[in-house]
Design an enzyme around this catalytic site. Structure first.
Site, PDB file in Angstrom:
ATOM      1  N   ASP A 198       0.810  -1.221   0.000  1.00  0.00           N
ATOM      2  CA  ASP A 198       0.000   0.000   0.000  1.00  0.00           C
ATOM      3  C   ASP A 198       0.843   1.272   0.000  1.00  0.00           C
ATOM      4  OD1 ASP A 198      -2.472   1.404   0.104  1.00  0.00           O
ATOM      5  OD2 ASP A 198      -2.260   1.684   2.261  1.00  0.00           O
ATOM      6  N   SER A 222      -7.299   5.497  -0.220  1.00  0.00           N
ATOM      7  CA  SER A 222      -7.490   4.154  -0.765  1.00  0.00           C
ATOM      8  C   SER A 222      -8.934   3.728  -0.542  1.00  0.00           C
ATOM      9  CB  SER A 222      -6.549   3.166  -0.085  1.00  0.00           C
ATOM     10  OG  SER A 222      -5.199   3.543  -0.259  1.00  0.00           O
ATOM     11  N   GLN A 272      -5.468  -1.863  -6.724  1.00  0.00           N
ATOM     12  CA  GLN A 272      -6.070  -0.939  -5.770  1.00  0.00           C
ATOM     13  C   GLN A 272      -6.754   0.196  -6.516  1.00  0.00           C
ATOM     14  OE1 GLN A 272      -4.209   2.339  -2.962  1.00  0.00           O
ATOM     15  NE2 GLN A 272      -4.107   0.364  -1.888  1.00  0.00           N
TER      16      GLN A 272
END
Length: 285
Positions: A198, A222, A272
């Site tokens: 991430d 996110s 993502q």
């Protein structure tokens, strides 16, 4: 990092398994998404035998977490089959969920095997400048976020913290590893790999538009995260994170990534979607 991944069990029980954890201190006080993702994987793993390993996860970031508060993780044992198990993990603060994940676990089985090759001609991380050499112009508190964190990064072509160098294109590569050796436990390495995924994956979206992280008014969050573990790899050794963004529209951007070991084994794939809001004067049409 290892301390926050070491969750505590709880005597509290509903129909689910309950674990508790804490957060790393963050400059802006928000929980780092990769942390709660990794912790959720650890919590789910605690409900399974060691030989049944995580191979995929799909999660949604529901609310920003407070890094000064503890996190409660509830694990629902959805299914246990002969080869696969499914777990749902919810992360809570103040009684409301901040992250929700479903993950699948599998016994190691023989089968077909192939992989996309690692890009050729990539500079070795030792030939690239350390992150500390790229932080000129940042506030001292922001610099601490980079210098105190447990991860080393080497960007190709360069970071986008204060400016975007080179052509505006929706791809980049990042060498990454944790800063010092960690225990040999494969479960720790799998969770730590999720933690790392991430950190930079959003940057292929920003790079395509020449948007640096320090752009005034930039807002990024996110929305969801998916990951597939293909092969075991050590996170305390250099790994290459190959990233690209196939689309951005409507205040959202999609980024994908492949993670390779230094010797070319494909370790994991990642996707993502983020919310990205940029002041109008910085947008490209």
């Amino acid at each position: 990092m290892l301390a926050v991944l070491d969750l505590s069990g709880s005597d509290a029980r509903t129909t689910e398994d309950i674990f508790t954890g804490r957060s790393q201190s963050m400059p802006l006080g928000r929980v780092y998404g990769g942390q709660v993702l990794a912790q959720s994987i650890v919590a789910a793993s605690r409900t399974l035998p060691d030989d049944r390993k995580v191979h995929s996860m799909h999660g949604y970031f529901l609310r920003p977490g407070d890094s000064t508060k503890g996190i409660t993780f509830s694990v629902d044992r959805i299914h246990d089959g002969r080869s696969f198990s499914t777990r749902r993990t919810q992360a809570y603060q103040d009684g409301v969920p901040i992250f929700s994940m479903i993950a699948s676990f599998q016994d190691e089985d023989p089968g077909l095997e192939h992989q996309a090759p690692m890009p050729a001609g990539v500079p070795h991380p030792d030939d690239l400048p350390d992150i500390e050499a790229r932080l000129d112009g940042l506030h001292p508190m922001t610099k601490r976020f980079f210098t105190d964190r447990p991860v080393e990064l080497r960007h190709i072509p360069s970071p986008i913290y204060t400016s975007v160098e080179g052509p505006r294109r929706p791809d980049q590569m990042v060498w990454m590893r944790v800063r010092r050796p960690i225990p040999d436990d494969p479960a720790i390495h799998r969770a730590a790999l999720a933690y790392l995924t991430d950190l930079t994956i959003q940057e292929s979206i920003l790079r395509a538009h020449g948007i640096a992280w320090t752009t005034p008014g930039l807002k990024v969050a996110s929305l969801d995260h998916a990951m597939w573990w293909h092969r075991f790899g050590r996170v305390d050794e250099w790994m290459l994170y190959v990233q690209e963004s196939p689309s951005a529209r409507g205040g959202r951007g999609l980024a994908t990534g492949r993670i390779y070991s230094a010797d070319g084994a494909l370790l994991a794939s990642v996707a993502q979607e983020i919310m990205v809001r940029v002041p109008e004067e910085h947008r490209l049409y």
